[in-house]
Design a protein around this motif. Sequence first.
Motif, PDB file in Angstrom:
ATOM      1  N   ASN A  24      -6.797   4.414  -3.160  1.00  0.00           N
ATOM      2  CA  ASN A  24      -5.700   3.951  -2.313  1.00  0.00           C
ATOM      3  C   ASN A  24      -6.183   3.810  -0.877  1.00  0.00           C
ATOM      4  O   ASN A  24      -7.128   4.486  -0.476  1.00  0.00           O
ATOM      5  N   VAL A  25      -5.504   2.968  -0.127  1.00  0.00           N
ATOM      6  CA  VAL A  25      -5.724   2.857   1.311  1.00  0.00           C
ATOM      7  C   VAL A  25      -4.377   3.026   1.991  1.00  0.00           C
ATOM      8  O   VAL A  25      -3.332   2.784   1.387  1.00  0.00           O
ATOM      9  N   GLY A  26      -4.395   3.460   3.244  1.00  0.00           N
ATOM     10  CA  GLY A  26      -3.136   3.672   3.941  1.00  0.00           C
ATOM     11  C   GLY A  26      -3.296   3.569   5.440  1.00  0.00           C
ATOM     12  O   GLY A  26      -4.401   3.430   5.963  1.00  0.00           O
ATOM     13  N   GLY A  27      -2.166   3.683   6.109  1.00  0.00           N
ATOM     14  CA  GLY A  27      -2.172   3.598   7.562  1.00  0.00           C
ATOM     15  C   GLY A  27      -0.799   3.914   8.118  1.00  0.00           C
ATOM     16  O   GLY A  27       0.025   4.547   7.455  1.00  0.00           O
ATOM     17  N   LEU A  28      -0.573   3.448   9.330  1.00  0.00           N
ATOM     18  CA  LEU A  28       0.696   3.679  10.021  1.00  0.00           C
ATOM     19  C   LEU A  28       1.380   2.358  10.326  1.00  0.00           C
ATOM     20  O   LEU A  28       0.729   1.402  10.758  1.00  0.00           O
ATOM     21  N   ASN A  29       2.693   2.328  10.119  1.00  0.00           N
ATOM     22  CA  ASN A  29       3.495   1.179  10.531  1.00  0.00           C
ATOM     23  C   ASN A  29       3.761   1.284  12.029  1.00  0.00           C
ATOM     24  O   ASN A  29       3.549   2.339  12.638  1.00  0.00           O
ATOM     25  N   SER A  30       4.251   0.219  12.616  1.00  0.00           N
ATOM     26  CA  SER A  30       4.529   0.213  14.055  1.00  0.00           C
ATOM     27  C   SER A  30       5.586   1.246  14.451  1.00  0.00           C
ATOM     28  O   SER A  30       5.605   1.712  15.583  1.00  0.00           O
ATOM     29  N   ASP A  31       6.450   1.643  13.503  1.00  0.00           N
ATOM     30  CA  ASP A  31       7.471   2.650  13.795  1.00  0.00           C
ATOM     31  C   ASP A  31       6.985   4.083  13.548  1.00  0.00           C
ATOM     32  O   ASP A  31       7.754   5.029  13.641  1.00  0.00           O
ATOM     33  N   GLY A  32       5.691   4.232  13.202  1.00  0.00           N
ATOM     34  CA  GLY A  32       5.115   5.556  12.993  1.00  0.00           C
ATOM     35  C   GLY A  32       5.188   6.061  11.565  1.00  0.00           C
ATOM     36  O   GLY A  32       4.610   7.098  11.246  1.00  0.00           O
ATOM     37  N   THR A  33       5.888   5.355  10.678  1.00  0.00           N
ATOM     38  CA  THR A  33       5.930   5.763   9.274  1.00  0.00           C
ATOM     39  C   THR A  33       4.613   5.395   8.596  1.00  0.00           C
ATOM     40  O   THR A  33       3.892   4.504   9.045  1.00  0.00           O
ATOM     41  N   ARG A  34       4.321   6.094   7.521  1.00  0.00           N
ATOM     42  CA  ARG A  34       3.066   5.859   6.799  1.00  0.00           C
ATOM     43  C   ARG A  34       3.255   4.836   5.686  1.00  0.00           C
ATOM     44  O   ARG A  34       4.322   4.736   5.100  1.00  0.00           O
ATOM     45  N   TRP A  35       2.192   4.107   5.403  1.00  0.00           N
ATOM     46  CA  TRP A  35       2.163   3.217   4.254  1.00  0.00           C
ATOM     47  C   TRP A  35       0.924   3.551   3.433  1.00  0.00           C
ATOM     48  O   TRP A  35      -0.069   4.073   3.955  1.00  0.00           O
ATOM     49  N   LYS A  36       0.991   3.292   2.144  1.00  0.00           N
ATOM     50  CA  LYS A  36      -0.159   3.500   1.252  1.00  0.00           C
ATOM     51  C   LYS A  36      -0.022   2.533   0.087  1.00  0.00           C
ATOM     52  O   LYS A  36       1.075   2.311  -0.412  1.00  0.00           O
ATOM     53  N   LEU A  37      -1.140   1.943  -0.327  1.00  0.00           N
ATOM     54  CA  LEU A  37      -1.134   1.056  -1.474  1.00  0.00           C
ATOM     55  C   LEU A  37      -2.440   1.179  -2.248  1.00  0.00           C
ATOM     56  O   LEU A  37      -3.436   1.672  -1.723  1.00  0.00           O
ATOM     57  N   SER A  38      -2.400   0.724  -3.479  1.00  0.00           N
ATOM     58  CA  SER A  38      -3.579   0.808  -4.340  1.00  0.00           C
ATOM     59  C   SER A  38      -4.637  -0.197  -3.890  1.00  0.00           C
ATOM     60  O   SER A  38      -4.326  -1.209  -3.248  1.00  0.00           O
ATOM     61  N   VAL A  39      -5.865   0.075  -4.251  1.00  0.00           N
ATOM     62  CA  VAL A  39      -6.954  -0.857  -3.951  1.00  0.00           C
ATOM     63  C   VAL A  39      -6.706  -2.183  -4.664  1.00  0.00           C
ATOM     64  O   VAL A  39      -6.977  -3.244  -4.107  1.00  0.00           O
ATOM     65  N   GLU A  40      -6.168  -2.131  -5.878  1.00  0.00           N
ATOM     66  CA  GLU A  40      -5.878  -3.361  -6.616  1.00  0.00           C
ATOM     67  C   GLU A  40      -4.902  -4.242  -5.833  1.00  0.00           C
ATOM     68  O   GLU A  40      -5.071  -5.458  -5.762  1.00  0.00           O
ATOM     69  N   LYS A  41      -3.875  -3.623  -5.239  1.00  0.00           N
ATOM     70  CA  LYS A  41      -2.907  -4.377  -4.430  1.00  0.00           C
ATOM     71  C   LYS A  41      -3.570  -4.925  -3.165  1.00  0.00           C
ATOM     72  O   LYS A  41      -3.346  -6.079  -2.780  1.00  0.00           O
ATOM     73  N   ALA A  42      -4.412  -4.117  -2.521  1.00  0.00           N
ATOM     74  CA  ALA A  42      -5.124  -4.577  -1.326  1.00  0.00           C
ATOM     75  C   ALA A  42      -6.019  -5.767  -1.663  1.00  0.00           C
ATOM     76  O   ALA A  42      -6.094  -6.730  -0.895  1.00  0.00           O
ATOM     77  N   ILE A  43      -6.672  -5.719  -2.812  1.00  0.00           N
ATOM     78  CA  ILE A  43      -7.520  -6.842  -3.236  1.00  0.00           C
ATOM     79  C   ILE A  43      -6.678  -8.102  -3.411  1.00  0.00           C
ATOM     80  O   ILE A  43      -7.052  -9.178  -2.932  1.00  0.00           O
ATOM     81  N   ARG A  44      -5.526  -7.979  -4.068  1.00  0.00           N
ATOM     82  CA  ARG A  44      -4.645  -9.150  -4.238  1.00  0.00           C
ATOM     83  C   ARG A  44      -4.182  -9.688  -2.890  1.00  0.00           C
ATOM     84  O   ARG A  44      -4.149 -10.904  -2.668  1.00  0.00           O
ATOM     85  N   ASP A  45      -3.831  -8.776  -1.973  1.00  0.00           N
ATOM     86  CA  ASP A  45      -3.394  -9.191  -0.634  1.00  0.00           C
ATOM     87  C   ASP A  45      -4.489  -9.958   0.101  1.00  0.00           C
ATOM     88  O   ASP A  45      -4.229 -10.988   0.720  1.00  0.00           O
ATOM     89  N   ILE A  46      -5.710  -9.441   0.054  1.00  0.00           N
ATOM     90  CA  ILE A  46      -6.836 -10.079   0.747  1.00  0.00           C
ATOM     91  C   ILE A  46      -7.133 -11.437   0.130  1.00  0.00           C
ATOM     92  O   ILE A  46      -7.307 -12.435   0.833  1.00  0.00           O
TER      93      ILE A  46
END
Length: 94
Positions: A24-46
């Motif tokens: 999984n990969v993750g980070g912070l949204n502009s409002d400070g909340t966290r996001w996380k998604l699978s590598v498979e989803k990140a690959i599809r997004d890219i």
Amino acid sequence: MAKRVRIRCINKTDRPNAHERVKNVGGLNSDGTRWKLSVEKAIRDIESHEWEYYVEESGKTARVIVATHNGHKYIKTAADGIQPDNLLSLPECP
């Protein structure tokens, strides 16, 4: 134009192969909340060009790209060569 998002953390698998280690990969949204998604989803997004992910370390940014090793797709930073070191050095996502 793709939306640009910084990856700040990862979750690793127990696999020793660096090309299969990030789950999984993750980070912070502009409002400070966290996001996380699978590598498979990140690959599809890219691959859809809808999202562009990057890693920032010591003030330098490296774009995250999709690569293939032995028929297996994975993500790595463009600056790394073969090993996804920049991603693997990020802290674990909660």
